[in-house]
Design a protein around this motif. Sequence first.
Motif, PDB file in Angstrom:
ATOM      1  N   LEU A  75      17.360 -49.815 -45.173  1.00  0.00           N
ATOM      2  CA  LEU A  75      18.368 -50.067 -46.200  1.00  0.00           C
ATOM      3  C   LEU A  75      18.223 -51.474 -46.777  1.00  0.00           C
ATOM      4  O   LEU A  75      18.319 -51.679 -47.994  1.00  0.00           O
ATOM      5  CB  LEU A  75      19.779 -49.879 -45.633  1.00  0.00           C
ATOM      6  CG  LEU A  75      20.138 -48.492 -45.105  1.00  0.00           C
ATOM      7  CD1 LEU A  75      21.621 -48.427 -44.776  1.00  0.00           C
ATOM      8  CD2 LEU A  75      19.782 -47.411 -46.112  1.00  0.00           C
ATOM      9  N   ARG A  76      18.013 -52.443 -45.902  1.00  0.00           N
ATOM     10  CA  ARG A  76      17.869 -53.825 -46.371  1.00  0.00           C
ATOM     11  C   ARG A  76      16.630 -53.976 -47.244  1.00  0.00           C
ATOM     12  O   ARG A  76      16.634 -54.710 -48.236  1.00  0.00           O
ATOM     13  CB  ARG A  76      17.815 -54.771 -45.179  1.00  0.00           C
ATOM     14  CG  ARG A  76      19.142 -54.869 -44.416  1.00  0.00           C
ATOM     15  CD  ARG A  76      19.103 -55.994 -43.396  1.00  0.00           C
ATOM     16  NE  ARG A  76      20.348 -56.072 -42.645  1.00  0.00           N
ATOM     17  CZ  ARG A  76      20.524 -55.550 -41.430  1.00  0.00           C
ATOM     18  NH1 ARG A  76      19.512 -54.925 -40.831  1.00  0.00           N
ATOM     19  NH2 ARG A  76      21.685 -55.656 -40.815  1.00  0.00           N
ATOM     20  N   GLN A  77      15.545 -53.299 -46.878  1.00  0.00           N
ATOM     21  CA  GLN A  77      14.321 -53.365 -47.678  1.00  0.00           C
ATOM     22  C   GLN A  77      14.529 -52.769 -49.069  1.00  0.00           C
ATOM     23  O   GLN A  77      13.862 -53.165 -50.028  1.00  0.00           O
ATOM     24  CB  GLN A  77      13.184 -52.632 -46.956  1.00  0.00           C
ATOM     25  CG  GLN A  77      12.689 -53.347 -45.714  1.00  0.00           C
ATOM     26  CD  GLN A  77      11.761 -52.491 -44.880  1.00  0.00           C
ATOM     27  OE1 GLN A  77      11.238 -51.479 -45.359  1.00  0.00           O
ATOM     28  NE2 GLN A  77      11.545 -52.868 -43.628  1.00  0.00           N
ATOM     29  N   CYS A  78      15.469 -51.831 -49.169  1.00  0.00           N
ATOM     30  CA  CYS A  78      15.789 -51.234 -50.472  1.00  0.00           C
ATOM     31  C   CYS A  78      16.725 -52.130 -51.285  1.00  0.00           C
ATOM     32  O   CYS A  78      16.999 -51.821 -52.459  1.00  0.00           O
ATOM     33  CB  CYS A  78      16.435 -49.860 -50.285  1.00  0.00           C
ATOM     34  SG  CYS A  78      15.312 -48.586 -49.663  1.00  0.00           S
ATOM     35  N   GLY A  79      17.230 -53.198 -50.666  1.00  0.00           N
ATOM     36  CA  GLY A  79      18.097 -54.116 -51.387  1.00  0.00           C
ATOM     37  C   GLY A  79      19.576 -53.951 -51.110  1.00  0.00           C
ATOM     38  O   GLY A  79      20.409 -54.515 -51.829  1.00  0.00           O
TER      39      GLY A  79
END
Length: 258
Positions: free
Chosen positions: A68-72
């Motif tokens: 999720l964090r990598q997706c922003g």
Amino acid sequence: MLKTGIYVDAENIKMSGGYGMRYDVLVDLANSGHSVMLRANCYLAEDRERTKRDQEYRHKVYAYHDILRQCGFKIIKKYVRRYQDEDGNVTTKANADMDLAIDALLQARNLDRVILLTGDGDFIRLVIALQNMGCRVEVIGFRNVSHELKEVADAYFSGYLIPGLLPIHQNGSVQNDEWQRGTVTSFHPDRGFGFFRYYHMVDGVLIPQTVFFHLSQSSLDGDYHFQDSSQIFEFRVINNPANDNRSEARDIRLVREN
């Protein structure tokens, strides 16, 4: 440019048919056309007691959070709480509705468009408040979506119909681009044919498409299924060489009610 915020009621989505949803597709939607993603918040529950004692669970949870964090997305956790009644029955609770509503109201001052992922009718007042602040509010849900929530939103989209948002699986593998999900736009029971509407996503913009189908290409019994426009079907789109290579739907199967 429309400044867009995404707010995901992750527990509601997960329990209502959206398990396995692709968050990167949401980002594409928010960055489509004349829109740019300014905020992306995901509200989810974590069982802290289980995280401490169950290594496999901890690994899966944190790996999911990393994606999720990598997706922003910013992750807002609500830790599971357990309550025991007089009979010794234990219930759990981890509701982040208030957190989502407060964040959306505060951040909407800098937004033009809000994409809200939930089916919970408790958010109706939030949607109205955001609209009164000048925001366009689009709701995406899967199953058990409040009818009133659909009506009050500026636009409602079934998550099943957004290409790639919930991958199509068969025999344990993800299907290729031949497979689509769509709804019936018209059906002629006397002649056994009709048309599906489905969507392509081009540069984050949903483009509607229509494709012919015949009842003989369905494994379903009877034709009554095709009279209900709320039903969602999966099918392959192929070019039929026997019909001037025109597109047709094949291997039609019922997914669920919209």
